[in-house]
Structures are given as structure tokens and as C-alpha cells.
Design an enzyme around this catalytic site. Structure first.
Site, PDB file in Angstrom:
ATOM      1  N   GLU A 195      39.253-105.589  58.017  1.00 15.30           N
ATOM      2  CA  GLU A 195      38.001-105.904  58.724  1.00 15.30           C
ATOM      3  C   GLU A 195      38.272-106.590  60.060  1.00 15.30           C
ATOM      4  O   GLU A 195      37.416-106.613  60.933  1.00 15.30           O
ATOM      5  CB  GLU A 195      37.140-106.835  57.864  1.00 15.30           C
ATOM      6  CG  GLU A 195      36.291-106.139  56.830  1.00 15.30           C
ATOM      7  CD  GLU A 195      35.102-105.399  57.410  1.00 15.30           C
ATOM      8  OE1 GLU A 195      34.470-105.903  58.347  1.00 15.30           O
ATOM      9  OE2 GLU A 195      34.822-104.298  56.930  1.00 15.30           O
ATOM     10  N   TYR A 235      32.538-112.203  58.242  1.00 12.84           N
ATOM     11  CA  TYR A 235      33.708-112.130  57.356  1.00 12.84           C
ATOM     12  C   TYR A 235      34.957-111.798  58.176  1.00 12.84           C
ATOM     13  O   TYR A 235      36.001-112.439  58.036  1.00 12.84           O
ATOM     14  CB  TYR A 235      33.461-111.063  56.282  1.00 12.84           C
ATOM     15  CG  TYR A 235      34.674-110.705  55.452  1.00 12.84           C
ATOM     16  CD1 TYR A 235      35.070-111.488  54.375  1.00 12.84           C
ATOM     17  CD2 TYR A 235      35.440-109.571  55.750  1.00 12.84           C
ATOM     18  CE1 TYR A 235      36.197-111.145  53.613  1.00 12.84           C
ATOM     19  CE2 TYR A 235      36.552-109.229  55.000  1.00 12.84           C
ATOM     20  CZ  TYR A 235      36.925-110.017  53.930  1.00 12.84           C
ATOM     21  OH  TYR A 235      38.034-109.681  53.183  1.00 12.84           O
ATOM     22  N   ARG A 258      23.818-102.636  57.690  1.00 18.14           N
ATOM     23  CA  ARG A 258      24.257-103.926  58.237  1.00 18.14           C
ATOM     24  C   ARG A 258      23.903-104.057  59.720  1.00 18.14           C
ATOM     25  O   ARG A 258      23.826-103.042  60.423  1.00 18.14           O
ATOM     26  CB  ARG A 258      25.772-104.062  58.056  1.00 18.14           C
ATOM     27  CG  ARG A 258      26.123-104.094  56.590  1.00 18.14           C
ATOM     28  CD  ARG A 258      27.596-104.032  56.315  1.00 18.14           C
ATOM     29  NE  ARG A 258      27.798-104.105  54.867  1.00 18.14           N
ATOM     30  CZ  ARG A 258      28.963-103.950  54.267  1.00 18.14           C
ATOM     31  NH1 ARG A 258      30.057-103.724  54.968  1.00 18.14           N
ATOM     32  NH2 ARG A 258      29.046-104.042  52.965  1.00 18.14           N
ATOM     33  N   SER A 301      42.781-109.010  56.226  1.00 18.57           N
ATOM     34  CA  SER A 301      41.921-107.849  55.939  1.00 18.57           C
ATOM     35  C   SER A 301      41.836-106.881  57.107  1.00 18.57           C
ATOM     36  O   SER A 301      41.824-107.290  58.278  1.00 18.57           O
ATOM     37  CB  SER A 301      40.512-108.364  55.612  1.00 18.57           C
ATOM     38  OG  SER A 301      39.585-107.311  55.650  1.00 18.57           O
TER      39      SER A 301
HETATM   40  P1  NDP Z   1      36.987-110.808  44.851  1.00 20.26           P
HETATM   41  O1  NDP Z   1      35.696-111.126  45.510  1.00 20.26           O
HETATM   42  O2  NDP Z   1      37.005-109.901  43.675  1.00 20.26           O
HETATM   43  O3  NDP Z   1      37.714-112.169  44.421  1.00 20.26           O
HETATM   44  C1  NDP Z   1      37.631-113.315  45.235  1.00 20.26           C
HETATM   45  C2  NDP Z   1      38.106-114.515  44.446  1.00 20.26           C
HETATM   46  O4  NDP Z   1      37.846-115.696  45.238  1.00 20.26           O
HETATM   47  C3  NDP Z   1      37.353-114.729  43.112  1.00 20.26           C
HETATM   48  O5  NDP Z   1      38.240-115.252  42.162  1.00 20.26           O
HETATM   49  C4  NDP Z   1      36.313-115.758  43.506  1.00 20.26           C
HETATM   50  O6  NDP Z   1      35.827-116.520  42.424  1.00 20.26           O
HETATM   51  C5  NDP Z   1      37.147-116.629  44.426  1.00 20.26           C
HETATM   52  N1  NDP Z   1      36.328-117.528  45.241  1.00 20.26           N
HETATM   53  C6  NDP Z   1      35.190-117.255  45.909  1.00 20.26           C
HETATM   54  N2  NDP Z   1      34.720-118.369  46.505  1.00 20.26           N
HETATM   55  C7  NDP Z   1      35.580-119.366  46.176  1.00 20.26           C
HETATM   56  C8  NDP Z   1      35.622-120.753  46.464  1.00 20.26           C
HETATM   57  N3  NDP Z   1      34.672-121.362  47.190  1.00 20.26           N
HETATM   58  N4  NDP Z   1      36.637-121.480  45.978  1.00 20.26           N
HETATM   59  C9  NDP Z   1      37.599-120.902  45.204  1.00 20.26           C
HETATM   60  N5  NDP Z   1      37.605-119.603  44.876  1.00 20.26           N
HETATM   61  C10 NDP Z   1      36.591-118.838  45.379  1.00 20.26           C
HETATM   62  O7  NDP Z   1      37.933-110.223  46.010  1.00 20.26           O
HETATM   63  P2  NDP Z   1      39.216-109.267  45.868  1.00 20.26           P
HETATM   64  O8  NDP Z   1      39.964-109.629  44.659  1.00 20.26           O
HETATM   65  O9  NDP Z   1      38.781-107.882  46.108  1.00 20.26           O
HETATM   66  O10 NDP Z   1      40.036-109.685  47.174  1.00 20.26           O
HETATM   67  C11 NDP Z   1      41.035-110.703  47.140  1.00 20.26           C
HETATM   68  C12 NDP Z   1      41.281-111.200  48.549  1.00 20.26           C
HETATM   69  O11 NDP Z   1      41.702-110.117  49.384  1.00 20.26           O
HETATM   70  C13 NDP Z   1      40.068-111.807  49.236  1.00 20.26           C
HETATM   71  O12 NDP Z   1      40.513-112.842  50.081  1.00 20.26           O
HETATM   72  C14 NDP Z   1      39.528-110.660  50.071  1.00 20.26           C
HETATM   73  O13 NDP Z   1      38.767-111.129  51.160  1.00 20.26           O
HETATM   74  C15 NDP Z   1      40.829-110.001  50.496  1.00 20.26           C
HETATM   75  N6  NDP Z   1      40.733-108.584  50.810  1.00 20.26           N
HETATM   76  C16 NDP Z   1      40.231-107.710  49.887  1.00 20.26           C
HETATM   77  C17 NDP Z   1      40.170-106.380  50.165  1.00 20.26           C
HETATM   78  C18 NDP Z   1      39.653-105.398  49.159  1.00 20.26           C
HETATM   79  O14 NDP Z   1      39.407-104.239  49.545  1.00 20.26           O
HETATM   80  N7  NDP Z   1      39.507-105.758  47.896  1.00 20.26           N
HETATM   81  C19 NDP Z   1      40.630-105.839  51.477  1.00 20.26           C
HETATM   82  C20 NDP Z   1      41.223-106.843  52.323  1.00 20.26           C
HETATM   83  C21 NDP Z   1      41.251-108.159  52.008  1.00 20.26           C
HETATM   84  P3  NDP Z   1      34.525-116.010  41.578  1.00 20.26           P
HETATM   85  O15 NDP Z   1      35.072-115.041  40.554  1.00 20.26           O
HETATM   86  O16 NDP Z   1      34.018-117.264  40.979  1.00 20.26           O
HETATM   87  O17 NDP Z   1      33.595-115.371  42.540  1.00 20.26           O
HETATM   88  P1  GDP Z   2      33.715-103.321  53.259  1.00 22.26           P
HETATM   89  O1  GDP Z   2      34.478-102.250  53.992  1.00 22.26           O
HETATM   90  O2  GDP Z   2      34.554-104.477  52.879  1.00 22.26           O
HETATM   91  O3  GDP Z   2      32.475-103.739  53.957  1.00 22.26           O
HETATM   92  O4  GDP Z   2      33.338-102.651  51.849  1.00 22.26           O
HETATM   93  P2  GDP Z   2      31.939-102.131  51.255  1.00 22.26           P
HETATM   94  O5  GDP Z   2      32.285-101.348  50.045  1.00 22.26           O
HETATM   95  O6  GDP Z   2      30.983-103.257  51.073  1.00 22.26           O
HETATM   96  O7  GDP Z   2      31.368-101.174  52.384  1.00 22.26           O
HETATM   97  C1  GDP Z   2      32.073-100.050  52.840  1.00 22.26           C
HETATM   98  C2  GDP Z   2      31.179 -99.220  53.756  1.00 22.26           C
HETATM   99  O8  GDP Z   2      30.142 -98.632  52.972  1.00 22.26           O
HETATM  100  C3  GDP Z   2      30.468-100.044  54.839  1.00 22.26           C
HETATM  101  O9  GDP Z   2      30.521 -99.320  56.052  1.00 22.26           O
HETATM  102  C4  GDP Z   2      29.036-100.123  54.349  1.00 22.26           C
HETATM  103  O10 GDP Z   2      28.060-100.217  55.403  1.00 22.26           O
HETATM  104  C5  GDP Z   2      28.907 -98.774  53.652  1.00 22.26           C
HETATM  105  N1  GDP Z   2      27.790 -98.726  52.692  1.00 22.26           N
HETATM  106  C6  GDP Z   2      26.830 -97.778  52.642  1.00 22.26           C
HETATM  107  N2  GDP Z   2      25.935 -98.070  51.680  1.00 22.26           N
HETATM  108  C7  GDP Z   2      26.341 -99.225  51.107  1.00 22.26           C
HETATM  109  C8  GDP Z   2      25.825-100.013  50.031  1.00 22.26           C
HETATM  110  O11 GDP Z   2      24.788 -99.707  49.447  1.00 22.26           O
HETATM  111  N3  GDP Z   2      26.529-101.133  49.694  1.00 22.26           N
HETATM  112  C9  GDP Z   2      27.687-101.480  50.343  1.00 22.26           C
HETATM  113  N4  GDP Z   2      28.360-102.563  49.929  1.00 22.26           N
HETATM  114  N5  GDP Z   2      28.187-100.765  51.366  1.00 22.26           N
HETATM  115  C10 GDP Z   2      27.529 -99.647  51.739  1.00 22.26           C
END
Ligand code: NDP
Ligand code: GDP
Length: 333
Positions: free
Chosen positions: A127, A148, A278, A125
């Protein structure tokens, strides 16, 4: 026919990736974890639930990961499972470290024991970079600013370690934020598109948000899962930044979303709620995807404006056609 195992198929990326791989004629297996309610709504929304073989597994449970690998006997594993929300990682740092950090190690160890010849994609990520000031590429330093981010640095380094020490074909995609109409409701983009739609249909009057100045490099999830697959089609494993190369502020997202919904000046729609601020935040995340462009031939197809439009129109459509029997409450930090 190739077989793929997606860990975390119920998530945003898992759903888009399953759809992408099915269209490439893969047999797709996907893990879900036990919950007290149904968790396949995304797969159902895009009508692929019946096409995916689902297997119950939790990244906290080594045996269940091994079972998923044995049952599916895959050519490729996509490790997308994680506690993926930064906000929650501040209030649940131990769970986040266990699932997002150690969970990855459990997957790597299961692969080493059972199927060292498969190909692994790991979801790293942006992050991990924290507030490192320049545009980020594969060589930028990791300066995480959330539990995270710290857990993702551990998982990233451990994946590289298994690649170097045991010769496992493991590639890390360092993905910048990617969004879609299937994005979780707690992420800021989806909070805005969903709540703008609620305001349009008079279900609420204001959106409570935190840091509006934060900037992110927002792309479309459907484009990003293609890059995951491309990484596993290379001759050698490697790490790649996947991003659009431009960042926009939360304010910009909000302003465009309000304009698309025809709601006028966004300032009238927002109140700042300290609960969404945050303990530490990242000011600006923007990535340089040059390596992925050159080596994978990948580039994003959907731009920022198209992404906001897609999300807002999806949620407006949802509220136009569906009367929600329950008020879906948004998870807070
Ligand atoms: P989501 O949160 O939508 O999906 C995460 C998945 O992980 C879900 O299927 C969730 O299941 C599953 N999960 C959570 N906890 C567990 C556990 N204890 N055991 C098994 N499965 C679990 O995330 P995204 O699809 O957006 O992201 C996919 C991956 O990419 C993640 O690793 C995320 O950190 C990473 N990532 C995402 C980014 C983004 O912008 N989307 C950016 C960079 C990295 P459930 O549906 O039950 O919650
Ligand atoms: P992240 O980049 O994975 O943390 O994705 P988020 O969508 O959760 O947050 C993106 C940015 O939006 C971060 O800098 C947050 O602090 C900012 N932000 C501002 N208001 C909010 C809010 O109400 N919810 C979330 N999730 N993020 C917020």
C-alpha cells in the site's frame, strides 16, 4: 530452542507464522489485546492454541509491549500487529496512525531500551507504493493513497532509521496482498469466498461490492510467512518485496469463485454499493519479488487459481457442516 515473539498472533499472518515456527521447533510467544469476546478462533481453527504462550499487550500501550518482550525474552520478534484494513483507515485515520504508525515506533523504542541484539521483522506493505505505475520493487517510490499507507510509510522509514542509527537487526518485508481461508471477513477476497458460500446455501442472494476493476497481486499467506522467517536468517538485515509478480482484478476473483462454487454468471450475484467505494483507491498493485528469489531463495507455491479454490472450498465446507446460530454481519468501512 529458539524463542520467537509474534506481536499480533491472533491475526491471519500471526496464526500461519506461529504454525510455521512451531514446526521449526521454536518456542512461540504471541500477543493478543483485550477484547470483550474470544479472539483466538484462528489459532483454534488450526489447532495450535494450546502450543502458543499468549501475552496480553496493546500497541497503544508502551508498558505492555515492554512487558511482552521481558516475559518472552525472544531471539526474534515479528511485528505483525496493526490496524490492517485500508477501508477502516479512512474512517479511523487517527487510530490507524496511532497503532499502525506510532505503534511500530513504540516497539522499536522498547527493543532499543531492552534487547538491542534481537532480530526484528517488520510488516511493511505494498500500500506504500500507491499508484506508482510500474511493477514495484524495493527501490520504487512511496506514494501512499490511504491513511493506512501513510502510517505504513512512517513505520517502514522509522524501522530503517533504527536499523541505521542504532544497529538493530530490523528487516522490512514489503508484502503484497496475501489471502487465505483465515483472512479477515472485511477484505474483498474473503468477502467474496464467504458470501459466495452463503449464496450457495441460500442464506443470501447478492454480494454488495465496490470497485470491481481494482487489481491486486494476491498470494497465499502460508507462503508469505516463510519469507518473514527467511529474512531473519540472513547475515544482515534488509528490505524485500514479497509478491507473486502477477495481478488480477476483483472481477476475475469473483468470476473464478462463482465458477468454482457452480453458481454461473457472476454478474447476477453482484450489486455495487457506494459504501464500499473508497475516497481514493489504488488501481493496480503488482510486485517484483526477484530480490527475495535471488537472496532468500523464496518463491510462492500457491498460484491465483489454487488460492481462490482453497478459499471458496473452505467457506463452502464451513456452511455445509455448520449452522450458524447468529448471522455474522460483515464490518463495513
Ligand atoms: P490482521 O488484521 O489479520 O492481524 C492484525 C493483528 O494485529 C491482529 O492480531 C490484531 O489483533 C492485532 N492488533 C490490531 N490492533 C492492535 C493493537 N492496538 N495492539 C496490538 N495488536 C493489535 O492482519 P494480517 O495478519 O493480514 O497482517 C499482518 C501484518 O501485515 C499487518 O501489520 C498488516 O498491516 C501487514 N500486511 C498485511 C498484508 C496482507 O495482505 N495480509 C499485506 C501487507 C502488509 P485482533 O485479532 O485483536 O484484531
Ligand atoms: P487492500 O488492497 O489492502 O485494500 O485489500 P482489500 O481486500 O480491502 O481491497 C482490495 C481492492 O478491492 C481495493 O481496491 C478495494 O477498493 C476493492 N474492493 C471492491 N469491493 C470491495 C469490498 O466490498 N470490500 C473491500 N474490502 N474491498 C473492495
Amino acid at each position: 530452542m529458539k524463542k520467537a515473539l509474534i506481536l499480533g498472533v491472533t491475526g491471519q499472518d500471526g496464526t500461519y507464522l506461529a504454525d510455521f515456527l512451531l514446526k521449526k521447533n521454536y518456542e512461540v510467544f504471541g500477543t493478543f489485546r483485550r477484547t470483550s469476546h474470544k479472539c483466538f478462533e484462528r489459532l483454534e481453527e488450526i489447532k495450535i492454541f494450546d502450543l502458543v504462550h499468549t501475552i496480553k499487550a496493546d500497541l497503544a500501550d508502551q508498558g505492555s509491549i515492554q512487558n511482552a518482550i521481558k516475559k518472552s525474552d525472544p531471539d526474534e520478534i515479528y511485528n505483525l500487529a496493526a490496524q490492517s484494513f485500508v477501508g477502516t483507515s479512512f474512517s479511523q485515520p487517527i487510530l490507524t496512525s496511532d497503532i499502525t504508525g506510532l505503534g511500530t515506533l513504540r516497539v522499536l523504542e522498547a527493543i532499543k531500551q531492552l534487547t538491542p541484539n534481537i532480530k526484528l521483522y517488520h510488516a511493511s506493505s505494498s500500500e506504500m507504493f500507491g499508484n506508482y505505475p510500474e511493477i514495484k520493487n524495493e527501490n520504487s517510490p512511496f506514494l501512499p493513497r490511504s491513511p493506512y499507507g501513510v502510517a505504513k510509510v512512517f513505520a517502514h522509514n522509522m524501522t530503517k532509521h533504527y536499523r541505521e542509527a542504532y544497529g538493530i537487526f530490523a528487516s522490512c518485508g514489503i508484502l503484497f496482498n496475501h489471502e487465505s481461508p483465515l483472512r479477515g471477513l472485511e477484505f474483498v477476497t474473503r468477502r467474496i469466498s464467504y458470501e459466495i458460500a452463503q449464496i450457495k446455501f441460500k442464506k443470501k442472494t447478492k454480494i454488495s461490492l465496490g470497485n470491481l476493476k481494482a487489481k491486486r497481486d494476491w498470494g497465499f499467506a502460508g507462503d508469505y510467512v516463510e519469507a518473514m522467517w527467511m529474512m531473519l536468517q540472513q547475515k544482515t538485515p534488509d528490505d524485500y518485496v514479497i509478491a507473486t509478480g502477477e495481478s488480477h482484478s476483483v472481477e476475475e476473483f469473483l468470476s473464478l469463485a462463482s465458477e468454482i462454487a457452480g453458481l454461473g454468471d457472476w454478474h447476477d450475484l453482484v450489486e455495487i454499493d457506494p459504501e464500499f467505494i473508497r475516497p481514493l483507491d489504488i488501481d493496480d498493485l503488482v510486485g517484483d519479488p526477484s530480490k527475495a528469489k535471488k537472496e532468500l531463495g523464496w518463491k510462492p507455491k500457491v498460484n491465483f487459481k489454487e488460492l481462490v479454490k482453497m478459499m471458496v472450498e473452505h467457506d463452502i465446507d464451513y456452511f455445509r457442516h455448520y449452522v450458524d446460530p447468529f448471522d455474522i454481519s460483515i464490518n463495513r468501512n
